[in-house]
Design a protein around this motif. Structure first.
Motif, PDB file in Angstrom:
ATOM      1  N   THR A 294       0.838  -1.201   0.000  1.00 49.34           N
ATOM      2  CA  THR A 294       0.000   0.000   0.000  1.00 49.34           C
ATOM      3  C   THR A 294       0.874   1.253   0.000  1.00 49.34           C
ATOM      4  N   HIS A 295       0.250   2.355  -0.361  1.00 45.06           N
ATOM      5  CA  HIS A 295       0.959   3.634  -0.364  1.00 45.06           C
ATOM      6  C   HIS A 295       1.478   3.980   1.030  1.00 45.06           C
ATOM      7  N   ARG A 296       0.678   3.675   2.014  1.00 46.06           N
ATOM      8  CA  ARG A 296       1.070   3.971   3.398  1.00 46.06           C
ATOM      9  C   ARG A 296       2.352   3.219   3.783  1.00 46.06           C
ATOM     10  N   LEU A 297       2.469   1.986   3.362  1.00 44.14           N
ATOM     11  CA  LEU A 297       3.615   1.170   3.754  1.00 44.14           C
ATOM     12  C   LEU A 297       4.901   1.551   3.024  1.00 44.14           C
ATOM     13  N   VAL A 298       4.791   2.049   1.792  1.00 47.92           N
ATOM     14  CA  VAL A 298       6.011   2.407   1.060  1.00 47.92           C
ATOM     15  C   VAL A 298       6.423   3.851   1.289  1.00 47.92           C
ATOM     16  N   ASP A 299       5.515   4.683   1.759  1.00 47.86           N
ATOM     17  CA  ASP A 299       5.796   6.115   1.917  1.00 47.86           C
ATOM     18  C   ASP A 299       6.852   6.391   2.970  1.00 47.86           C
ATOM     19  N   ARG A 300       7.744   7.334   2.683  1.00 53.95           N
ATOM     20  CA  ARG A 300       8.751   7.770   3.646  1.00 53.95           C
ATOM     21  C   ARG A 300       8.645   9.256   3.957  1.00 53.95           C
ATOM     22  N   SER A 301       7.591   9.895   3.466  1.00 53.91           N
ATOM     23  CA  SER A 301       7.379  11.304   3.777  1.00 53.91           C
ATOM     24  C   SER A 301       6.664  11.470   5.099  1.00 53.91           C
ATOM     25  N   GLY A 302       6.002  10.392   5.587  1.00 53.58           N
ATOM     26  CA  GLY A 302       5.239  10.478   6.821  1.00 53.58           C
ATOM     27  C   GLY A 302       3.881  11.121   6.644  1.00 53.58           C
ATOM     28  N   LYS A 303       3.459  11.344   5.380  1.00 51.24           N
ATOM     29  CA  LYS A 303       2.203  12.046   5.134  1.00 51.24           C
ATOM     30  C   LYS A 303       1.122  11.168   4.518  1.00 51.24           C
ATOM     31  N   LYS A 304       1.497  10.044   3.965  1.00 52.22           N
ATOM     32  CA  LYS A 304       0.526   9.218   3.241  1.00 52.22           C
ATOM     33  C   LYS A 304      -0.028   8.117   4.141  1.00 52.22           C
ATOM     34  N   VAL A 305      -1.352   8.024   4.196  1.00 53.70           N
ATOM     35  CA  VAL A 305      -2.001   7.009   5.038  1.00 53.70           C
ATOM     36  C   VAL A 305      -2.966   6.140   4.243  1.00 53.70           C
ATOM     37  N   ASP A 306      -2.955   6.274   2.939  1.00 53.02           N
ATOM     38  CA  ASP A 306      -3.895   5.523   2.109  1.00 53.02           C
ATOM     39  C   ASP A 306      -3.332   4.155   1.717  1.00 53.02           C
ATOM     40  N   PRO A 307      -4.244   3.237   1.456  1.00 53.84           N
ATOM     41  CA  PRO A 307      -5.701   3.335   1.481  1.00 53.84           C
ATOM     42  C   PRO A 307      -6.253   3.169   2.902  1.00 53.84           C
ATOM     43  N   ILE A 308      -7.130   4.087   3.299  1.00 51.56           N
ATOM     44  CA  ILE A 308      -7.701   4.082   4.639  1.00 51.56           C
ATOM     45  C   ILE A 308      -8.747   2.970   4.751  1.00 51.56           C
ATOM     46  N   ASN A 309      -8.779   2.313   5.907  1.00 51.91           N
ATOM     47  CA  ASN A 309      -9.783   1.267   6.157  1.00 51.91           C
ATOM     48  C   ASN A 309      -9.786   0.179   5.079  1.00 51.91           C
ATOM     49  N   PHE A 310      -8.628  -0.135   4.593  1.00 52.70           N
ATOM     50  CA  PHE A 310      -8.532  -1.169   3.554  1.00 52.70           C
ATOM     51  C   PHE A 310      -8.506  -2.546   4.206  1.00 52.70           C
ATOM     52  N   ASP A 311      -9.406  -3.429   3.770  1.00 48.80           N
ATOM     53  CA  ASP A 311      -9.490  -4.781   4.315  1.00 48.80           C
ATOM     54  C   ASP A 311      -8.591  -5.698   3.490  1.00 48.80           C
ATOM     55  N   GLY A 312      -7.350  -5.851   3.954  1.00 51.20           N
ATOM     56  CA  GLY A 312      -6.382  -6.650   3.217  1.00 51.20           C
ATOM     57  C   GLY A 312      -6.764  -8.112   3.110  1.00 51.20           C
ATOM     58  N   ASN A 313      -7.369  -8.667   4.156  1.00 52.26           N
ATOM     59  CA  ASN A 313      -7.767 -10.066   4.126  1.00 52.26           C
ATOM     60  C   ASN A 313      -8.872 -10.317   3.097  1.00 52.26           C
ATOM     61  N   LYS A 314      -9.839  -9.404   3.027  1.00 51.16           N
ATOM     62  CA  LYS A 314     -10.905  -9.542   2.038  1.00 51.16           C
ATOM     63  C   LYS A 314     -10.327  -9.489   0.626  1.00 51.16           C
ATOM     64  N   PHE A 315      -9.428  -8.546   0.418  1.00 54.56           N
ATOM     65  CA  PHE A 315      -8.819  -8.418  -0.903  1.00 54.56           C
ATOM     66  C   PHE A 315      -8.055  -9.682  -1.287  1.00 54.56           C
ATOM     67  N   LEU A 316      -7.223 -10.198  -0.394  1.00 57.06           N
ATOM     68  CA  LEU A 316      -6.416 -11.378  -0.713  1.00 57.06           C
ATOM     69  C   LEU A 316      -7.297 -12.609  -0.938  1.00 57.06           C
ATOM     70  N   ASN A 317      -8.382 -12.735  -0.174  1.00 53.12           N
ATOM     71  CA  ASN A 317      -9.295 -13.857  -0.383  1.00 53.12           C
ATOM     72  C   ASN A 317      -9.915 -13.806  -1.781  1.00 53.12           C
ATOM     73  N   LEU A 318     -10.311 -12.600  -2.203  1.00 52.56           N
ATOM     74  CA  LEU A 318     -10.872 -12.442  -3.541  1.00 52.56           C
ATOM     75  C   LEU A 318      -9.809 -12.691  -4.605  1.00 52.56           C
ATOM     76  N   LEU A 319      -8.612 -12.171  -4.368  1.00 51.21           N
ATOM     77  CA  LEU A 319      -7.522 -12.366  -5.322  1.00 51.21           C
ATOM     78  C   LEU A 319      -7.256 -13.852  -5.540  1.00 51.21           C
ATOM     79  N   ASN A 320      -7.301 -14.614  -4.461  1.00 52.46           N
ATOM     80  CA  ASN A 320      -7.030 -16.041  -4.556  1.00 52.46           C
ATOM     81  C   ASN A 320      -8.182 -16.832  -5.176  1.00 52.46           C
ATOM     82  N   THR A 321      -9.357 -16.217  -5.291  1.00 50.38           N
ATOM     83  CA  THR A 321     -10.445 -16.869  -6.036  1.00 50.38           C
ATOM     84  C   THR A 321     -10.344 -16.556  -7.529  1.00 50.38           C
ATOM     85  N   PHE A 322      -9.646 -15.472  -7.868  1.00 49.81           N
ATOM     86  CA  PHE A 322      -9.514 -15.069  -9.271  1.00 49.81           C
ATOM     87  C   PHE A 322      -8.247 -15.606  -9.936  1.00 49.81           C
ATOM     88  N   ARG A 323      -7.289 -16.072  -9.133  1.00 47.74           N
ATOM     89  CA  ARG A 323      -6.088 -16.662  -9.719  1.00 47.74           C
ATOM     90  C   ARG A 323      -5.569 -17.762  -8.807  1.00 47.74           C
TER      91      ARG A 323
END
Length: 292
Positions: free
Chosen positions: A253-282
């Motif tokens: 995510t942008h928040r994890l790679v950012d080094r400016s200390g200003k980026k917090v996106d994506p806010i309220n992102f459900d990583g588990n939901k995304f990965l579960n869907l990703l694993n159903t599509f590939r």
């Protein structure tokens, strides 16, 4: 020959010629109607999709087809021991899409060397963002020319609230999605400086995709939180990324790679939901090699 006989012959010849012309016209119309190639080309959505993005659908039933990576980068590619193939669930889900042009000042080429002339070998990553405001406001900003290098910005694609995928910068180009940024791995951090006047970033080996921010976050007093993303957005995001060969551990995510200390996106992102869907599509398929 009497004039009456001559006129009769001329009339008969004219009628025969007109009948021949009519038959040719009817035959041509029938051929055009029944020609599947012509029918396919006349579909504007098919034409647009075949031109951009260049995506090849592949299901588990069609493993022989060549797979098109979502991201291309001038990096050293080791011979893989496995690859991703898309599933039948991926084939059944077909989100709507749009293509929007981006001003050339807001993206560039991917470099093969950094500012010091060191050859680059970074494997691709995918960085997930959010727009901050509406999708249209983001697109409008990307379509404006920006001479200030500190202002230039873009994504490769974004996903609207209704799940529509908007393709922006071609995958083989370098989008300006993250400024001062690094990608952390167990082996260390990865980052590339391509401009001596700007901090190093992940842009040279990243594919940037953004989620449209819900309207309840547009108020400046509530930009640290919002109601979250729609089901359609999660599905379309997973569908888009399922077309890549980028492994789960190189999706960030942008928040994890950012080094400016200003980026917090994506806010309220459900990583588990995304990965579960990703694993159903590939799914992962091992690559078997015959030992010599």
């Amino acid at each position: 020959m009497r004039f009456k006989d001559w006129a009769t012959r001329v009339l008969l010849i004219s009628l025969m010629f007109m009948a021949l012309v009519l038959v040719l016209i009817i035959g041509r119309a029938t051929k055009l109607h029944n020609n599947p190639t012509t029918s396919h080309i006349s579909n504007p959505s098919v034409m647009a999709f075949s031109q951009y993005p260049q995506v090849q659908f592949q299901s588990a039933k069609e493993p022989e087809k060549k797979f098109q990576n979502v991201i291309k980068s001038p990096v050293k590619i080791n011979k893989p021991v496995a690859r991703y193939i898309t599933t039948q669930a991926f084939t059944r889900y077909r989100p709507s899409y749009q293509v929007a042009s981006v001003d050339p000042s807001n993206y560039g080429e991917r470099y093969t060397q950094d500012v010091n002339g060191v050859t680059l070998h970074n494997q691709p990553i995918i960085v997930i963002h959010e727009t901050g405001y509406s999708a249209s406001s983001a697109v409008n900003f990307f379509q404006e020319a920006h001479n200030d290098e500190g202002v230039q910005a873009s994504y490769h694609a974004l996903v609207k609230l209704d799940g529509v995928v908007v393709y922006l910068v071609p995958p083989e180009k370098r989008a300006f999605g993250a400024a001062n940024s690094v990608f952390e791995t167990p082996e260390g951090v990865e980052t590339v400086q391509t401009n001596p006047n700007l901090p190093a970033s992940v842009n040279n080996f990243a594919y940037h995709v953004s989620l449209e921010t819900p309207p309840d976050s547009y108020d400046s007093s509530s930009q640290q939180t919002h109601s979250g993303y729609t089901e359609a957005q999660y599905h379309s995001l997973a569908w888009l990324i399922a077309q890549s060969q980028v492994p789960d551990h190189r999706i960030t995510t942008h928040r994890l790679v950012d080094r400016s200390g200003k980026k917090v996106d994506p806010i309220n992102f459900d990583g588990n939901k995304f990965l579960n869907l990703l694993n159903t599509f590939r799914q992962v398929r091992p690559i078997y090699r015959i030992s010599k």
